[in-house]
Design a protein around this motif. Structure first.
Motif, PDB file in Angstrom:
ATOM      1  N   HIS A  50       0.848  -1.181   0.000  1.00  0.00           N
ATOM      2  CA  HIS A  50       0.000   0.000   0.000  1.00  0.00           C
ATOM      3  C   HIS A  50       0.889   1.238   0.000  1.00  0.00           C
ATOM      4  CE1 HIS A  50      -3.017  -2.820   1.768  1.00  0.00           C
ATOM      5  NE2 HIS A  50      -3.799  -2.144   0.960  1.00  0.00           N
ATOM      6  N   TYR A  51       0.591   2.155  -0.900  1.00  0.00           N
ATOM      7  CA  TYR A  51       1.276   3.449  -0.939  1.00  0.00           C
ATOM      8  C   TYR A  51       0.279   4.543  -0.590  1.00  0.00           C
ATOM      9  CZ  TYR A  51       5.012   1.215  -3.685  1.00  0.00           C
ATOM     10  OH  TYR A  51       6.039   0.407  -4.127  1.00  0.00           O
ATOM     11  N   HIS A  52       0.690   5.453   0.269  1.00  0.00           N
ATOM     12  CA  HIS A  52      -0.091   6.653   0.570  1.00  0.00           C
ATOM     13  C   HIS A  52       0.631   7.816  -0.095  1.00  0.00           C
ATOM     14  CE1 HIS A  52      -1.346   9.869   3.723  1.00  0.00           C
ATOM     15  NE2 HIS A  52      -2.054   9.979   2.599  1.00  0.00           N
ATOM     16  N   PHE A  53      -0.016   8.418  -1.090  1.00  0.00           N
ATOM     17  CA  PHE A  53       0.541   9.560  -1.817  1.00  0.00           C
ATOM     18  C   PHE A  53      -0.176  10.833  -1.418  1.00  0.00           C
ATOM     19  CE2 PHE A  53       1.183   6.026  -4.815  1.00  0.00           C
ATOM     20  CZ  PHE A  53       2.506   6.203  -5.180  1.00  0.00           C
TER      21      PHE A  53
ATOM     22  N   CYS B  93      -0.821  -1.708  -4.848  1.00  0.00           N
ATOM     23  CA  CYS B  93      -0.106  -1.920  -6.104  1.00  0.00           C
ATOM     24  C   CYS B  93       0.672  -3.224  -6.072  1.00  0.00           C
ATOM     25  CB  CYS B  93       0.897  -0.791  -6.351  1.00  0.00           C
ATOM     26  SG  CYS B  93       0.158   0.831  -6.492  1.00  0.00           S
TER      27      CYS B  93
ATOM     28  N   VAL C 256       5.232  10.185  -0.419  1.00  0.00           N
ATOM     29  CA  VAL C 256       4.770   8.804  -0.472  1.00  0.00           C
ATOM     30  C   VAL C 256       5.267   8.069   0.761  1.00  0.00           C
ATOM     31  CG1 VAL C 256       6.733   7.966  -1.850  1.00  0.00           C
ATOM     32  CG2 VAL C 256       4.569   6.705  -1.870  1.00  0.00           C
ATOM     33  N   SER C 257       4.424   7.208   1.294  1.00  0.00           N
ATOM     34  CA  SER C 257       4.835   6.332   2.384  1.00  0.00           C
ATOM     35  C   SER C 257       4.144   4.988   2.190  1.00  0.00           C
ATOM     36  CB  SER C 257       4.475   6.922   3.745  1.00  0.00           C
ATOM     37  OG  SER C 257       3.077   6.892   3.937  1.00  0.00           O
ATOM     38  N   THR C 258       4.688   3.993   2.824  1.00  0.00           N
ATOM     39  CA  THR C 258       4.028   2.697   2.840  1.00  0.00           C
ATOM     40  C   THR C 258       3.297   2.566   4.155  1.00  0.00           C
ATOM     41  OG1 THR C 258       6.005   1.648   3.736  1.00  0.00           O
ATOM     42  CG2 THR C 258       5.743   1.605   1.337  1.00  0.00           C
TER      43      THR C 258
ATOM     44  N   SER D  89       6.630   0.963  -9.172  1.00  0.00           N
ATOM     45  CA  SER D  89       7.341   1.843  -8.245  1.00  0.00           C
ATOM     46  C   SER D  89       6.515   3.103  -7.991  1.00  0.00           C
ATOM     47  CB  SER D  89       8.703   2.234  -8.814  1.00  0.00           C
ATOM     48  OG  SER D  89       8.547   3.152  -9.877  1.00  0.00           O
ATOM     49  N   PRO D  90       6.697   3.728  -6.834  1.00  0.00           N
ATOM     50  CA  PRO D  90       5.976   4.977  -6.557  1.00  0.00           C
ATOM     51  C   PRO D  90       6.234   6.043  -7.619  1.00  0.00           C
ATOM     52  CG  PRO D  90       6.962   4.151  -4.544  1.00  0.00           C
ATOM     53  CD  PRO D  90       7.481   3.292  -5.665  1.00  0.00           C
TER      54      PRO D  90
END
Length: 132
Positions: free
Chosen positions: A16-19, A69, A110-112, A74-75
């Protein structure tokens, strides 16, 4: 919604990516029909790339996007696709944005979700509009 594991031919993953990303000069462009159309475009892009939107909140001057994703995404690739496609289409479709050379800044956060649960991040993203 619980954890959703992604499967490809050779991989099972939970990424999970938080953008968080902003328009240039933090302009308040995401209002009314621009916000609606941006969300539609974002859903189309995510569907085309096999990304699952866990949560999304569009503020007038920034966006929170929480995606699931595959590890091959990649982010930086995610942001390049999202920003490139939405900038081009929104500037084509909305005359008041057409004069902009680019809609987005080059930067993003971005963070996971490894240190907190995905449910916690989802709640945070959903609460953004309520904060005022």
């Amino acid at each position: 919604m619980g954890q959703e594991y992604r499967r490809s031919a050779t991989t099972v993953s939970l990424i999970h990516y938080h953008f968080v990303f902003c328009p240039r000069y933090r302009r308040k462009v995401f209002v009314n029909q621009v916000e609606v159309r941006f969300k539609e475009l974002l859903e189309e892009i995510c569907q085309e790339n096999d990304w699952l939107i866990v949560a999304m909140e569009v503020m007038p001057d920034h966006v929170h996007l929480f995606l699931n994703c595959l590890p091959t995404d990649s982010p930086s690739d995610v942001m390049a696709k999202v920003k490139g496609a939405t900038s081009r289409r929104l500037r084509q479709e909305f005359g008041h944005l057409a004069h902009l050379s680019s809609l987005w800044t080059r930067s993003y956060f971005v963070s996971t979700a490894e240190n907190v649960s995905s449910e916690t991040v989802k709640r945070f993203v959903e609460e953004q509009k309520k904060r005022g």
